[in-house]
Design an enzyme around this catalytic site. Structure first.
Site, PDB file in Angstrom:
ATOM      1  N   THR A 186      43.437  70.901 -23.280  1.00  0.00           N
ATOM      2  CA  THR A 186      43.399  72.118 -22.124  1.00  0.00           C
ATOM      3  C   THR A 186      44.714  72.064 -21.409  1.00  0.00           C
ATOM      4  O   THR A 186      45.494  71.131 -21.297  1.00  0.00           O
ATOM      5  CB  THR A 186      42.130  71.483 -21.009  1.00  0.00           C
ATOM      6  OG1 THR A 186      42.575  70.269 -20.668  1.00  0.00           O
ATOM      7  CG2 THR A 186      40.955  71.556 -21.535  1.00  0.00           C
ATOM      8  N   GLU A 331      36.673  74.264 -23.251  1.00  0.00           N
ATOM      9  CA  GLU A 331      35.563  73.374 -23.252  1.00  0.00           C
ATOM     10  C   GLU A 331      34.635  74.062 -23.695  1.00  0.00           C
ATOM     11  O   GLU A 331      33.496  73.476 -23.950  1.00  0.00           O
ATOM     12  CB  GLU A 331      35.400  72.854 -21.876  1.00  0.00           C
ATOM     13  CG  GLU A 331      36.395  71.829 -21.601  1.00  0.00           C
ATOM     14  CD  GLU A 331      37.679  72.346 -20.630  1.00  0.00           C
ATOM     15  OE1 GLU A 331      37.676  73.508 -20.716  1.00  0.00           O
ATOM     16  OE2 GLU A 331      38.101  71.556 -19.950  1.00  0.00           O
ATOM     17  N   LYS A 444      39.491  79.004   2.342  1.00  0.00           N
ATOM     18  CA  LYS A 444      38.437  78.929   3.187  1.00  0.00           C
ATOM     19  C   LYS A 444      38.928  79.326   4.855  1.00  0.00           C
ATOM     20  O   LYS A 444      39.950  78.516   5.275  1.00  0.00           O
ATOM     21  CB  LYS A 444      37.819  77.331   3.400  1.00  0.00           C
ATOM     22  CG  LYS A 444      36.581  77.339   3.825  1.00  0.00           C
ATOM     23  CD  LYS A 444      35.704  76.120   3.271  1.00  0.00           C
ATOM     24  CE  LYS A 444      34.486  76.410   3.380  1.00  0.00           C
ATOM     25  NZ  LYS A 444      33.623  75.277   3.243  1.00  0.00           N
ATOM     26  N   TRP A 449      34.322  82.154   2.985  1.00  0.00           N
ATOM     27  CA  TRP A 449      35.267  81.909   1.742  1.00  0.00           C
ATOM     28  C   TRP A 449      35.669  83.110   1.307  1.00  0.00           C
ATOM     29  O   TRP A 449      34.971  84.106   1.499  1.00  0.00           O
ATOM     30  CB  TRP A 449      34.444  81.311   0.545  1.00  0.00           C
ATOM     31  CG  TRP A 449      33.963  79.766   0.662  1.00  0.00           C
ATOM     32  CD1 TRP A 449      34.253  79.082   1.850  1.00  0.00           C
ATOM     33  CD2 TRP A 449      33.603  78.963  -0.574  1.00  0.00           C
ATOM     34  NE1 TRP A 449      33.836  77.932   1.562  1.00  0.00           N
ATOM     35  CE2 TRP A 449      33.359  77.767   0.026  1.00  0.00           C
ATOM     36  CE3 TRP A 449      33.617  79.137  -1.892  1.00  0.00           C
ATOM     37  CZ2 TRP A 449      33.027  76.536  -0.524  1.00  0.00           C
ATOM     38  CZ3 TRP A 449      33.181  78.044  -2.510  1.00  0.00           C
ATOM     39  CH2 TRP A 449      32.943  76.763  -2.125  1.00  0.00           C
TER      40      TRP A 449
HETATM   41  P1  AMP Z   1      41.063  77.777 -20.548  1.00  0.00           P
HETATM   42  O1  AMP Z   1      40.327  76.664 -20.805  1.00  0.00           O
HETATM   43  O2  AMP Z   1      42.636  77.592 -20.429  1.00  0.00           O
HETATM   44  O3  AMP Z   1      40.774  78.973 -21.541  1.00  0.00           O
HETATM   45  O4  AMP Z   1      40.686  78.425 -19.049  1.00  0.00           O
HETATM   46  C1  AMP Z   1      39.549  78.641 -18.666  1.00  0.00           C
HETATM   47  C2  AMP Z   1      39.283  79.222 -17.301  1.00  0.00           C
HETATM   48  O5  AMP Z   1      40.095  80.283 -17.111  1.00  0.00           O
HETATM   49  C3  AMP Z   1      37.987  79.429 -16.813  1.00  0.00           C
HETATM   50  O6  AMP Z   1      37.405  78.384 -16.367  1.00  0.00           O
HETATM   51  C4  AMP Z   1      38.350  80.281 -15.792  1.00  0.00           C
HETATM   52  O7  AMP Z   1      38.816  79.921 -14.530  1.00  0.00           O
HETATM   53  C5  AMP Z   1      39.511  81.298 -16.244  1.00  0.00           C
HETATM   54  N1  AMP Z   1      39.048  82.561 -16.871  1.00  0.00           N
HETATM   55  C6  AMP Z   1      38.796  82.729 -18.135  1.00  0.00           C
HETATM   56  N2  AMP Z   1      38.229  83.817 -18.302  1.00  0.00           N
HETATM   57  C7  AMP Z   1      38.192  84.414 -17.135  1.00  0.00           C
HETATM   58  C8  AMP Z   1      37.744  85.913 -16.556  1.00  0.00           C
HETATM   59  N3  AMP Z   1      37.373  86.704 -17.271  1.00  0.00           N
HETATM   60  N4  AMP Z   1      37.894  85.861 -15.306  1.00  0.00           N
HETATM   61  C9  AMP Z   1      38.212  85.133 -14.338  1.00  0.00           C
HETATM   62  N5  AMP Z   1      38.838  83.681 -14.821  1.00  0.00           N
HETATM   63  C10 AMP Z   1      38.581  83.803 -16.011  1.00  0.00           C
END
Ligand code: AMP
Length: 547
Positions: A186, A331, A444, A449
């Site tokens: 990650t 994940e 906040k 929020w």
């Molecule tokens: P990653 O593991 O690097 O792919 O990041 C995952 C995170 O990206 C998620 O927990 C979200 O916070 C963000 N994310 C992924 N897709 C979206 C989406 N369509 N809209 C908003 N946030 C997203």
């Protein structure tokens, strides 16, 4: 009484066997690092995956040993996907955009034995190879005659020389479907990066689910261009779903600029594409001034970060391309939700449909989700109350590789473990999820929020705004107030007051940012997401007006 159906493990090797048997001439087209277009097909991918497996046997690699890649989307990377995992080893796709120190750290943490890399990453490998303690074999993904004589990397071999002469068939082994198949670290904005370790079972189930009509909807009639990198959560699982459906694959290699992507979409008659919003921004930015149109593109999946409404509208209204807004995470292999309308939405007018399309969508079968309040109690699906989003399912992590970061799951009153996504969301009565923020980015103000995503989306709908990032700033009375950092579109002008006035009527008055800060660029992380921690650092010393 047990059912009387045949049993067999769900293995990644079955995907490539299926594709080569039923779709042998299904095309695999790749723009290479060299710039040319290479043409292959599923039968050839299967043969060369077999050669990869033999080559790994030749290195005496054991079951579950890690084979790393630093590579763009292309046919050789695809062969490694099947050859490495199919033969029981674990494919570790490394994100080349990470800092070299981080790359060395994760290669050591994963205990990678082999590193296969595209020639564009030669300088990177030259910089880190001495620090990668477990890697014994370095393979350059190139022809033998393209291998530099004096790379300084001990024993460097070319991929083509490595495969040459190996048998093109392989007796793919059968083993427990829960065995590890691939891994992805990650982005890790805090602490050490942590790896999701996927299994054959989780990957095959995810591939099935992803191919469904209300999910990616891939078919043997599609020509699919994954712009989303194969080094980031397995290109959202597309290589596996593509083998399962037999669709044509078109790989962009390193050329992700608007012009190159547009040319490939047109020349390979692409019907379906997938990528993060920044890539589509570059594509639309290239097309608009030249008045270009798509001749074959029908659908595009956009995810990884929130898709701005203006982008959904541009694809849908100006170009007739259906946008599928998707949400997921490393994940989660990564798919969690995807936004497609239901039968009952057919009679809605355009504006009402657009309102739904902006959401991140409905859960895919296989993913359970819920939102909870600060007390851990589940919140109703009313589309209004937002809480921490928790998920579970067969392609969601149970724990990280080597137990890094401890047990991530939150156990509920029924003793069931849920994975906390770190996202804050609402879910409406029809089950449509809407991400309002990362929990650490929520603003906040006076006990209420404010969604930074909503504030950014409004700014991005302004024609002079290329990119916007909203962060909270400390405020003596309200605790925090939002400000928006904006990158102007080249050749356009907008003032602070004009932009603030643009918010009127689009959100509640108290949610309108207190200020606009114009910046040259918004810091982005290795996967193209905004790095708000870094932005906050950059804004150190900034004072809210009137505070
Ligand atoms: P990653 O593991 O690097 O792919 O990041 C995952 C995170 O990206 C998620 O927990 C979200 O916070 C963000 N994310 C992924 N897709 C979206 C989406 N369509 N809209 C908003 N946030 C997203």
């Amino acid at each position: 009484m047990l059912g009387l159906m045949q049993q067999g493990p769900l293995l990644i090797s079955s995907l490539i066997e299926f594709a080569s048997r039923h779709h042998p001439d299904g095309e695999i087209v790749s723009r290479r690092v060299e710039g040319d277009l290479h043409r292959s097909d599923w039968a050839t991918v299967a043969k060369r995956s077999a050669q990869v497996a033999h080559a790994l046997d030749g290195l005496k690699l054991s079951f579950s040993d890690r084979v790393a890649t630093l590579a763009w989307n292309g046919y050789r990377h695809l062969e490694l996907y099947f050859g490495v995992s199919g033969s029981g080893r674990v494919l570790h796709t490394i994100n080349p955009r990470l800092h070299p120190d981080q790359i060395a750290w994760i290669a050591n943490h994963a205990e990678d034995q082999v590193l296969c890399f595209d020639m564009s990453f030669l300088p990177l490998v030259q910089a880190v190879h001495a620090r990668c303690e477990t890697i014994k074999t370095f393979v350059a993904l190139c022809d033998a005659d393209k291998l530099p004589a004096d790379s300084g990397i001990p024993g460097l071999i070319s991929y083509e020389a490595w495969l040459a002469g190996k048998s093109q068939s392989y007796d793919w082994p059968s083993f427990d479907e829960n065995s590890a198949s691939s891994m992805c670290y990650t982005s890790g904005t805090t602490g050490n990066p942590k790896a999701a370790l996927y299994s054959h079972r989780s990957t095959v189930l995810h591939a099935y689910a992803a191919a469904l009509p209300d999910v990616m909807g891939l078919s043997a009639r599609d020509s699919v261009l994954p712009v989303v990198p194969m080094f980031h959560v397995n290109a959202w699982g597309i290589p596996y779903s593509a083998a399962l459906t037999g669709c044509k694959l078109v790989f962009p290699g390193p050329a992700l600029d608007g012009k190159s992507v547009y040319e490939l979409l047109e020349s390979e008659k692409v019907t379906y594409a997938a990528g993060v919003p920044t890539v589509w921004q570059m594509l639309l930015g290239h097309m608009k001034p030249l008045g270009l149109r798509f001749s074959t593109l029908k659908r595009t999946v956009i995810g990884g970060s929130a898709c701005p409404p203006a982008m959904i509208a541009a694809f849908n209204d100006d170009y007739g391309v259906d946008v599928l807004h998707a949400w997921g995470m490393t994940e989660m292999s990564p798919l969690g939700t995807l936004c497609t309308l239901k039968n009952k939405h057919g009679s809605l007018d355009h504006a009402a449909k657009m309102k739904i399309r902006l959401k991140q969508g409905r859960a895919i079968y296989g993913v359970d989700m819920k939102i909870v309040g600060d007390d851990g109690q589940e919140l109703p699906w009313d589309g209004k109350q937002f809480g921490d989003l928790l998920v579970k399912g067969p392609w969601v992590v149970r724990e990280y590789f080597k137990g890094e970061g401890g047990d991530p799951l939150k156990v509920d009153a029924n003793g069931v473990g849920w994975f906390p996504t770190g996202d804050v969301a609402t879910i409406d009565p029809d089950g449509f999820l809407q991400i309002t923020d990362r929990s650490k980015d929520v603003i906040k103000s006076g006990g209420e929020w404010i969604s930074s995503i909503e504030i950014e989306n409004i700014a991005m709908a302004h024609p002079a705004v290329q990119m916007a990032a909203c962060v909270g700033m400390p405020h003596p009375k309200w605790d925090e107030r939002p400000i928006v950092a904006v990158v102007k579109r080249p050749g356009t002008e907008v003032s602070r007051d004009e932009l603030l006035a643009f918010y009127a009527g689009k959100t509640a008055k108290w949610q309108i940012p207190d200020d606009v800060v114009f910046v040259d660029a918004i810091p982005l992380g290795a996967t193209g997401k905004m790095l708000k921690t870094k932005l906050r650092e950059q804004l150190k010393g900034y004072q809210l007006p009137g505070s």
